[in-house]
Design a protein around this motif. Sequence first.
Motif, PDB file in Angstrom:
ATOM      1  N   SER A  66      25.447  12.601  25.607  1.00 37.87           N
ATOM      2  CA  SER A  66      26.717  11.992  25.239  1.00 37.87           C
ATOM      3  C   SER A  66      27.381  12.768  24.092  1.00 37.87           C
ATOM      4  O   SER A  66      26.749  13.022  23.072  1.00 37.87           O
ATOM      5  CB  SER A  66      26.499  10.538  24.804  1.00 37.87           C
ATOM      6  N   GLN A  73      29.335   8.685  20.087  1.00 39.07           N
ATOM      7  CA  GLN A  73      28.784   7.341  20.186  1.00 39.07           C
ATOM      8  C   GLN A  73      29.834   6.491  20.892  1.00 39.07           C
ATOM      9  O   GLN A  73      31.003   6.470  20.492  1.00 39.07           O
ATOM     10  CB  GLN A  73      28.493   6.776  18.803  1.00 39.07           C
ATOM     11  N   THR A 119      30.768   3.303  24.242  1.00 40.25           N
ATOM     12  CA  THR A 119      30.430   2.279  25.217  1.00 40.25           C
ATOM     13  C   THR A 119      30.808   2.801  26.598  1.00 40.25           C
ATOM     14  O   THR A 119      31.917   3.336  26.774  1.00 40.25           O
ATOM     15  CB  THR A 119      31.196   0.970  24.945  1.00 40.25           C
ATOM     16  N   GLY A 160      35.096   5.276  22.716  1.00 40.57           N
ATOM     17  CA  GLY A 160      34.624   5.420  21.352  1.00 40.57           C
ATOM     18  C   GLY A 160      35.351   4.464  20.432  1.00 40.57           C
ATOM     19  O   GLY A 160      36.297   3.775  20.836  1.00 40.57           O
ATOM     20  N   HIS A 163      25.738   0.838  25.739  1.00 40.47           N
ATOM     21  CA  HIS A 163      26.077   1.574  24.525  1.00 40.47           C
ATOM     22  C   HIS A 163      25.192   2.812  24.407  1.00 40.47           C
ATOM     23  O   HIS A 163      23.977   2.728  24.598  1.00 40.47           O
ATOM     24  CB  HIS A 163      25.900   0.684  23.302  1.00 40.47           C
ATOM     25  N   LYS A 218      24.292   6.450  22.036  1.00 36.35           N
ATOM     26  CA  LYS A 218      24.429   7.167  20.774  1.00 36.35           C
ATOM     27  C   LYS A 218      24.881   8.594  21.053  1.00 36.35           C
ATOM     28  O   LYS A 218      24.669   9.131  22.134  1.00 36.35           O
ATOM     29  CB  LYS A 218      23.085   7.192  20.041  1.00 36.35           C
ATOM     30  N   LYS A 219      25.501   9.209  20.066  1.00 32.57           N
ATOM     31  CA  LYS A 219      25.877  10.602  20.194  1.00 32.57           C
ATOM     32  C   LYS A 219      24.612  11.444  20.366  1.00 32.57           C
ATOM     33  O   LYS A 219      23.658  11.309  19.602  1.00 32.57           O
ATOM     34  CB  LYS A 219      26.655  11.055  18.956  1.00 32.57           C
ATOM     35  N   GLU A 243      22.596  11.219  22.962  1.00 31.80           N
ATOM     36  CA  GLU A 243      21.661  10.554  23.868  1.00 31.80           C
ATOM     37  C   GLU A 243      21.837  11.094  25.294  1.00 31.80           C
ATOM     38  O   GLU A 243      22.960  11.322  25.748  1.00 31.80           O
ATOM     39  CB  GLU A 243      21.910   9.049  23.853  1.00 31.80           C
TER      40      GLU A 243
END
Length: 258
Positions: A143, A146, A148, A186, A212, A214-215, A217
């Motif tokens: 990703s 960060q 959704t 974001g 959700h 995380k940056k 991930e």
Amino acid sequence: MRKNLYRFMIELTNHPLSSSMIKRFSLSSISSHFISSYARVYKINQNEMKNELNTYKTLQEFFIRELKDTARPIDADLTSIVSPVDAVIESMGTVTPEKEITVKNKQYSIEEMIGDDEILQKYVGGEYIILYLSPKDYHRIHSPIQATIDKQWTLGGKSYPVNSWGLKYGKDPITKNYRKLLQMKGSTGDLLLVKVGAMFINSIETTVKNEHVKKGEEVGYFSFGSTVVLFLEKGKLHLSDHLQPQQPVRVGERIGTI
């Protein structure tokens, strides 16, 4: 002439039979005998691999190899957008009011690529970047921010090459190829991640399990290589000034700003 010859040769080889044969071979135990040669030819950095070379049982298993946790540090700045893949920047620019992008002096319709006019609107006038993964690259996708997960969908059927020749002479591969799209919301802007299938095998796996992310991930991987196209919401997310075509980037490296 060159374009017509290229398309003719691709049509001869890009069909279900050849795709099936390649897939069956790469998943077979016989393919394991080619792993060391593959690693040598493409100069794979084995020091950053999570597992030893001799532990992979098929070529495909090696192709989707994981890396050590420390191999790709993620830029920690809260305002940064990071590269989702190890790749080379094939093209970058701004989406025109006509809903097009220019790649290798060709116009590509992002209306066709995205297939969702409501989502498309927020990216018209915004920036885009095309990231090409070669056979030597790490093929897992992470990703960029960060966010959704707002929507996931799949488009396209056949896949054609998405390398430089494919983009120049092919039948609009980034808009027509099999592709999986991931709309990400974001805190201050949206981002659209388009995973484009490559020639022969439409194998794009999704690994994200939560709404959700995380940056940095992991959200998926290519089983046989391809291209990622990122679209940034107009006026809210921007590419970094230091980026330029043919520049290599790696997962976690800063490529933009929120």
